[in-house]
Design an enzyme around this catalytic site. Structure first.
Site: not given
Ligand code: F0G
Length: 483
Positions: A80, A132-133, A223, A266, A389, A455
């Site tokens: 832990y 990013f979203t 990022d 990623k 998208r 979506f």
């Molecule tokens: N930043 C970037 C550039 C990303 O592409 C993503 C995730 C995140 C942050 C968030 O990371 O998913 O680990 O919480 N991209 C995924 C995609 C979801 O399908 O492009 P996460």
């Protein structure tokens, strides 16, 4: 990367690995795919993975691990608190990035949550090359706003520019002057830029932008979720960097930033995330969020097995053979389709191949979700799952009207080290067929529309019987696809 020459081909992208473990894929017969699409409410997020042949939804958490990554999992240290695995991960990241302090988190958006929670106040601004979203949602949730200052040319879908993710320095200056440096929470640069097609940002641009931020005392945040693809593009497209090793380029980039965070779904070919912080006092300020929201400071919500694998994954990211493959496959796919006349986002970037759906199905009005319709058609005509998208991914305006997306795209992600060239050829073949029969694709409308992130779980229906007609044409061409 070895310079392999071919006798009878200009260039073929090459897998620099061999397959040791496989997962069987299932290609459902054509008519069954129509049934599955109906059951999923014409929403590819609602499909079951077992009904999909080529899952190109995302590269997130679905990259292939190497033998060495899997082997490393066996000596993960379960604890832990004080896990040796954590210290190994921290040391590896310090070795690569030159940043001492690591805050572990369960995935990329958890890092964004912590950074935004600490630095964003109501009314503050976050400067980005592009959002990013999840990175935007965390800022706006806290009453902040995002200024996306990518150069205008980055939004031109068909282009030959090498670094479409570059931020516009004049726009940055104007924004800082307008908002006041004290109201800018931080500048976040995304390398590469997901939502405009995985397009890279140059080292030179990152250097100039971060220099500018520093002149004004603004915090700089990278990022690095898609950094592996961006490293490859810097090496091959940025003249002044071509003699530098990937390790040197990585270090030069990291040196520009106060904070570097990443989604390890990623970056590192595993699952998890982390925030690297240069300043000790800032690190201590951020620690509380990890213990509150993620887990203890030496695992942050990650499995130690994944962490142990990531240590090897980070090292593999420094290998040009490893990081070349996805961008080369993407380029091959984009170039082949582009040659055929399919409207693609060019040049090919990282992450995936992106189809310009607004042009592909220009007869479908934006209110009937062209990207959503195209992505559904691609599943029916090939068992290929891409990601919408476009307008379907937007939220409605306050008056209930549709917020029309500036770009309508379908993304075909290339998870790293997963697909072979013959599978890529199959995808190219089916997209070409669909392009030649695009007039058969029709629009969609909601039957169940969730208020937020519609979506993901929304259900739709076709505006006519176009799916049946499309499948009749497909079956006339390819047969029933029953064994
Ligand atoms: N930043 C970037 C550039 C990303 O592409 C993503 C995730 C995140 C942050 C968030 O990371 O998913 O680990 O919480 N991209 C995924 C995609 C979801 O399908 O492009 P996460």
């Amino acid at each position: 990367m070895p310079n392999i020459k071919f006798y009878d081909h200009a260039q073929i992208p090459m897998e620099m690995h061999k397959v040791k473990i496989v997962q069987k894929l299932n290609l459902l017969p054509a008519r069954q795919r129509l049934v599955k699409m109906e059951e999923a409410g014409y929403n590819t997020f609602m499909l079951h993975n077992g009904d999909i042949f080529m899952d190109m939804l995302t590269d997130s958490g679905v990259n292939a691990m190497s033998d060495n990554m899997q082997a490393a999992m066996l000596h993960a240290d379960d604890a832990y608190a004080g896990s040796e695995t954590f210290y190994r991960m921290r040391d590896k990241l310090e070795e690569i990035m030159g940043i001492k302090y690591l805050l572990p988190a369960h995935q990329g958006r958890a890092c964004e949550h912590i950074i935004a929670q600490h630095f964003v106040k109501p009314g503050s601004t976050v400067i980005m090359n592009y959002h990013f979203t999840t990175s935007k949602a965390h800022v706006t949730r806290l009453g902040g706003k995002v200024e996306e200052l990518v150069k205008d040319e980055g939004l031109v879908t068909k282009s030959t520019l090498p670094f479409k993710g570059n931020i516009d320095l004049e726009k940055v200056k104007a924004c800082i002057e307008k908002e006041g440096a004290e109201n800018i929470a931080y500048m976040r640069l995304e390398a590469g830029t997901n939502l405009i097609g995985g397009q890279p940002i140059s080292y030179e641009n990152m250097k100039e932008a971060t220099d500018l931020a520093k002149q004004y005392g603004i915090l700089t945040v990278l990022d690095a979720s898609l950094l592996q693809d961006n490293l490859y593009f810097i090496k091959i497209r940025e003249e002044s960097m071509k003699d530098k090793s990937i390790r040197e380029i990585t270090r030069m980039i990291a040196d520009l930033f106060d904070i570097v965070y990443f989604s390890a779904r990623k970056f590192g070919f595993g699952r998890g995330g982390g925030i690297l912080v240069r300043d000790e006092a800032m690190f201590h300020e951020l620690e509380d969020y990890v213990t509150m929201f993620e887990g203890f400071l030496t695992y942050g919500g990650m499995s130690v097995k994944e962490m142990e694998a990531l240590i090897i994954g980070f090292e593999e990211t420094m290998d040009m053979d490893v990081i070349s493959q996805a961008p080369q496959f993407i380029k091959y796919c984009v170039d082949e389709l582009d040659k055929y006349g399919v409207p693609m986002v060019t040049p090919g970037g990282g992450l995936g191949a992106h189809i310009n759906a607004r042009e592909f199905v220009d007869h479908i009005p934006s209110e009937q979700y062209p990207s959503g319709a195209l992505v559904a058609a691609l599943y029916m005509c090939g068992g290929i799952r891409g990601m919408e998208r476009g307008t379907l991914s937007e939220e409605r305006n306050p008056d209930g009207t549709e917020h029309i997306a500036s770009v309508e795209m379908v993304r075909l992600a290339f998870p790293r080290r997963v697909f072979t060239l013959s599978q890529t050829e199959y995808v190219i073949d089916r997209v070409k067929w669909l392009y030649d029969h695009r007039h058969l694709i029709g629009g969609l409308r909601f039957v169940h529309e969730p208020k937020t992130l519609r979506f993901f779980t929304g259900k739709l229906e076709p505006v006519s019987d176009w799916p049946q007609k499309l499948m009749e044409a497909y079956i006339a061409e390819f047969g029933e696809e029953i064994e």
